[in-house]
Design an enzyme around this catalytic site. Structure first.
Site, PDB file in Angstrom:
ATOM      1  CB  THR A 103      -0.855   0.021   1.193  1.00 29.27           C
ATOM      2  OG1 THR A 103      -1.741  -1.129   1.409  1.00 29.27           O
ATOM      3  CG2 THR A 103      -1.680   1.400   1.249  1.00 29.27           C
ATOM      4  CE  LYS A 124      -5.121  -1.064   1.508  1.00 24.93           C
ATOM      5  NZ  LYS A 124      -5.442  -2.307   2.332  1.00 24.93           N
ATOM      6  CE  LYS A 163       1.600   2.269   4.142  1.00 23.31           C
ATOM      7  NZ  LYS A 163       2.240   1.120   3.666  1.00 23.31           N
TER       8      LYS A 163
HETATM    9  P1  NAD Z   1       5.870  -5.727   7.292  1.00 28.64           P
HETATM   10  O1  NAD Z   1       6.682  -4.611   7.412  1.00 28.64           O
HETATM   11  O2  NAD Z   1       5.729  -6.862   7.961  1.00 28.64           O
HETATM   12  O3  NAD Z   1       6.947  -6.277   5.917  1.00 28.64           O
HETATM   13  C1  NAD Z   1       7.526  -5.474   5.249  1.00 28.64           C
HETATM   14  C2  NAD Z   1       8.960  -6.239   4.609  1.00 28.64           C
HETATM   15  O4  NAD Z   1       9.705  -5.514   3.662  1.00 28.64           O
HETATM   16  C3  NAD Z   1       9.884  -6.225   5.983  1.00 28.64           C
HETATM   17  O5  NAD Z   1       9.968  -7.814   6.178  1.00 28.64           O
HETATM   18  C4  NAD Z   1      10.990  -5.669   5.692  1.00 28.64           C
HETATM   19  O6  NAD Z   1      12.225  -6.183   6.031  1.00 28.64           O
HETATM   20  C5  NAD Z   1      10.940  -5.676   3.917  1.00 28.64           C
HETATM   21  N1  NAD Z   1      11.717  -4.719   3.277  1.00 28.64           N
HETATM   22  C6  NAD Z   1      11.853  -3.505   3.516  1.00 28.64           C
HETATM   23  N2  NAD Z   1      12.803  -2.925   2.437  1.00 28.64           N
HETATM   24  C7  NAD Z   1      13.188  -3.714   1.919  1.00 28.64           C
HETATM   25  C8  NAD Z   1      14.161  -4.029   0.840  1.00 28.64           C
HETATM   26  N3  NAD Z   1      14.752  -3.040   0.309  1.00 28.64           N
HETATM   27  N4  NAD Z   1      14.561  -5.264   0.150  1.00 28.64           N
HETATM   28  C9  NAD Z   1      13.923  -6.297   0.839  1.00 28.64           C
HETATM   29  N5  NAD Z   1      12.952  -6.342   1.572  1.00 28.64           N
HETATM   30  C10 NAD Z   1      12.623  -4.973   2.119  1.00 28.64           C
HETATM   31  O7  NAD Z   1       4.726  -5.069   6.587  1.00 28.64           O
HETATM   32  P2  NAD Z   1       3.078  -6.025   6.143  1.00 28.64           P
HETATM   33  O8  NAD Z   1       2.396  -5.879   7.143  1.00 28.64           O
HETATM   34  O9  NAD Z   1       3.872  -7.266   5.609  1.00 28.64           O
HETATM   35  O10 NAD Z   1       2.690  -4.938   5.020  1.00 28.64           O
HETATM   36  C11 NAD Z   1       3.325  -4.874   3.714  1.00 28.64           C
HETATM   37  C12 NAD Z   1       2.706  -3.927   3.084  1.00 28.64           C
HETATM   38  O11 NAD Z   1       1.165  -4.365   3.004  1.00 28.64           O
HETATM   39  C13 NAD Z   1       2.367  -2.484   3.495  1.00 28.64           C
HETATM   40  O12 NAD Z   1       2.473  -1.583   2.382  1.00 28.64           O
HETATM   41  C14 NAD Z   1       1.061  -2.389   4.144  1.00 28.64           C
HETATM   42  O13 NAD Z   1       0.493  -1.198   4.215  1.00 28.64           O
HETATM   43  C15 NAD Z   1       0.267  -3.634   3.334  1.00 28.64           C
HETATM   44  N6  NAD Z   1      -0.792  -4.015   3.963  1.00 28.64           N
HETATM   45  C16 NAD Z   1      -0.539  -4.548   5.325  1.00 28.64           C
HETATM   46  C17 NAD Z   1      -1.671  -5.464   5.677  1.00 28.64           C
HETATM   47  C18 NAD Z   1      -1.652  -5.773   7.164  1.00 28.64           C
HETATM   48  O14 NAD Z   1      -2.665  -6.424   7.848  1.00 28.64           O
HETATM   49  N7  NAD Z   1      -0.499  -6.133   7.768  1.00 28.64           N
HETATM   50  C19 NAD Z   1      -3.054  -5.339   5.202  1.00 28.64           C
HETATM   51  C20 NAD Z   1      -2.998  -4.874   3.726  1.00 28.64           C
HETATM   52  C21 NAD Z   1      -2.044  -4.114   3.286  1.00 28.64           C
END
Ligand code: NAD
Length: 295
Positions: free
Chosen positions: A93, A168, A243
Site C-alpha cells: 500500500t 485502496k 498510514k
Molecule cells: P512488514 O513490515 O511486516 O513487511 C515488510 C517487509 O519488507 C519487511 O520484512 C522488511 O524487511 C522488507 N523490506 C523493506 N525494505 C526492503 C528492501 N529494500 N528489500 C527487501 N525487503 C525489504 O509489513 P506488512 O504488514 O507485510 O505490510 C506490507 C505492505 O502491505 C504494507 O505496504 C502495508 O501497508 C500493506 N498491507 C498490510 C496489511 C496488514 O494487515 N499487515 C494489510 C493490507 C495491506
C-alpha cells in the site's frame, strides 16, 4: 507454472509467497531480515542473496514492502536486472504518486507493471483469500491475474496506473469513518442503557448496517470472530490505519477533493496511535471513543 521472484517477506509477503509455492510456482525470495528468509526457505522458496539476484531469470516479480520509498528503491535496483518481457507487480500500500513513478520506471525499460494493493489482512494473506485492487494496462493485468488468483479470491481491475492504490485508500478511508461511526453508536447506546446485542440486532439489519458493524463489530459479543473478543489483538493494526488515512489525505489534498470526515478520522486515529495504541487492532478505537466522554 511460473518462475516468480518475491521481495518483502513480512507479515503479508511471507504467507503470500508461501501460497505461490503451494500453487506449484518456482519462487525465489528475498527480504532484508534473515529470519524471514529462513521462514521462506522452510515454506519451500529458494532464497536469493539480494533483490537483484532474486529477479534473475524470473518471469514475474512481486514486491510487498512498507512504503513508496522502499518500492521505488527496490524497483530502481531490480528493473534493469529483469528478463525481457517480465512483469512486475507491487502489492504494497503506497501513495498514488510513487505508484505512478514506479510504473513509469517499468515502462521506460519496456516491462509490464501492475499496482495491486490488497485488502484482507494477515488472515487473508495466509488463507489466500485477499482482494487485489489492480491498476495498469489491460495486457499487464491479464498477465498478473492468474498469479494473483493463487494468493486471493477477488481480483479487480480498477483502471490505469495507480488506480489500484486509489481504490485502496478510498476504501480504507470509508472503513475508518464507518468504524468510528459504529463505535460512537455503541458508546451512545452504553450511556442510554441499551445493550450491545440490542443495538447490533437492530443496526445489523437496518440502515446502520455496514461491514464495521456486521463483520468486525468493535464490542465483544455480537460477532464472535471480531478482534473485540480477543483483547483487540490485530487484525489490522491502528498504526496501519493511520498510514492509509495519511495516504488518503495526501491524495485528497493533491487532487483538490474535500474529505472532512476522512481528515477527522485521521486525527482520531493519530491521537490513538500517539497514546501508544498503534499496535492495537483499529477497532480498538472503541476504547478511545469512550474515553472522549465529558472532554
Ligand atoms: P512488514 O513490515 O511486516 O513487511 C515488510 C517487509 O519488507 C519487511 O520484512 C522488511 O524487511 C522488507 N523490506 C523493506 N525494505 C526492503 C528492501 N529494500 N528489500 C527487501 N525487503 C525489504 O509489513 P506488512 O504488514 O507485510 O505490510 C506490507 C505492505 O502491505 C504494507 O505496504 C502495508 O501497508 C500493506 N498491507 C498490510 C496489511 C496488514 O494487515 N499487515 C494489510 C493490507 C495491506
Amino acid at each position: 507454472m511460473a518462475h516468480i521472484a518475491f521481495i518483502g517477506l513480512g507479515n503479508m509477503g511471507g504467507p503470500m509467497a508461501a501460497n505461490l509455492v503451494k500453487a506449484g510456482h518456482k519462487v525465489t525470495a528475498f527480504d532484508l531480515v534473515a529470519a524471514l528468509r529462513d521462514q521462506a526457505k522452510a515454506d519451500g522458496a529458494a532464497i536469493a542473496e539480494s533483490s537483484v539476484a532474486a529477479v534473475k531469470g524470473a518471469e514475474i516479480i512481486v514486491t510487498m514492502l512498507p512504503a513508496g520509498k522502499h518500492v521505488l528503491s527496490v524497483w530502481n535496483e531490480v528493473i534493469p536486472a529483469m528478463s525481457r518481457g517480465a512483469l512486475i507487480i507491487d502489492c504494497s500500500t503506497i501513495d498514488v504518486e510513487s505508484a505512478k513513478q514506479a510504473h513509469a520506471l517499468a515502462a521506460r525499460h519496456g516491462m509490464l507493471s501492475v499496482d495491486a494493493p490488497v485488502s484482507g489482512g494477515t488472515g487473508g494473506a495466509k488463507g489466500a483469500t485477499l482482494t487485489f485492487m489492480c491498476g495498469g494496462e489491460a495486457k499487464a493485468f491479464a498477465a498478473a491475474k492468474p498469479v494473483l488468483e493463487n494468493m486471493g479470491k477477488k481480483i479487480v481491475h480498477c483502471g490505469g496506473v495507480g488506480a489500484g492504490q486509489a481504490a485502496k485508500i478510498c476504501n480504507n478511508m470509508i472503513l475508518a469513518v464507518s468504524m468510528i461511526a459504529v463505535c460512537e453508536g455503541f458508546a451512545l447506546a452504553e450511556k442510554l442503557g441499551l445493550s450491545h446485542q440490542a443495538l447490533f440486532d437492530v443496526a445489523s439489519t437496518s440502515s446502520g448496517q455496514c461491514w464495521a458493524m456486521t463483520s468486525y463489530c468493535p464490542v465483544p459479543g455480537p460477532v464472535p470472530t471480531s478482534p473485540a473478543n480477543n483483547g483487540y489483538r490485530p487484525g489490522f493494526a491502528a498504526a496501519l490505519m493511520v498510514k492509509d488515512l495519511t495516504l488518503a489525505q495526501d491524495a485528497a489534498n493533491a487532487a483538490g477533493a474535500a474529505t472532512p470526515l476522512g481528515k477527522h478520522a485521521q486525527e482520531i486515529y493519530r491521537a490513538f496511535d500517539a497514546a501508544g495504541h498503534g499496535g492495537v487492532d483499529f477497532s480498538g478505537i472503541m476504547q478511545h471513543v469512550r474515553s472522549l466522554a465529558g472532554k
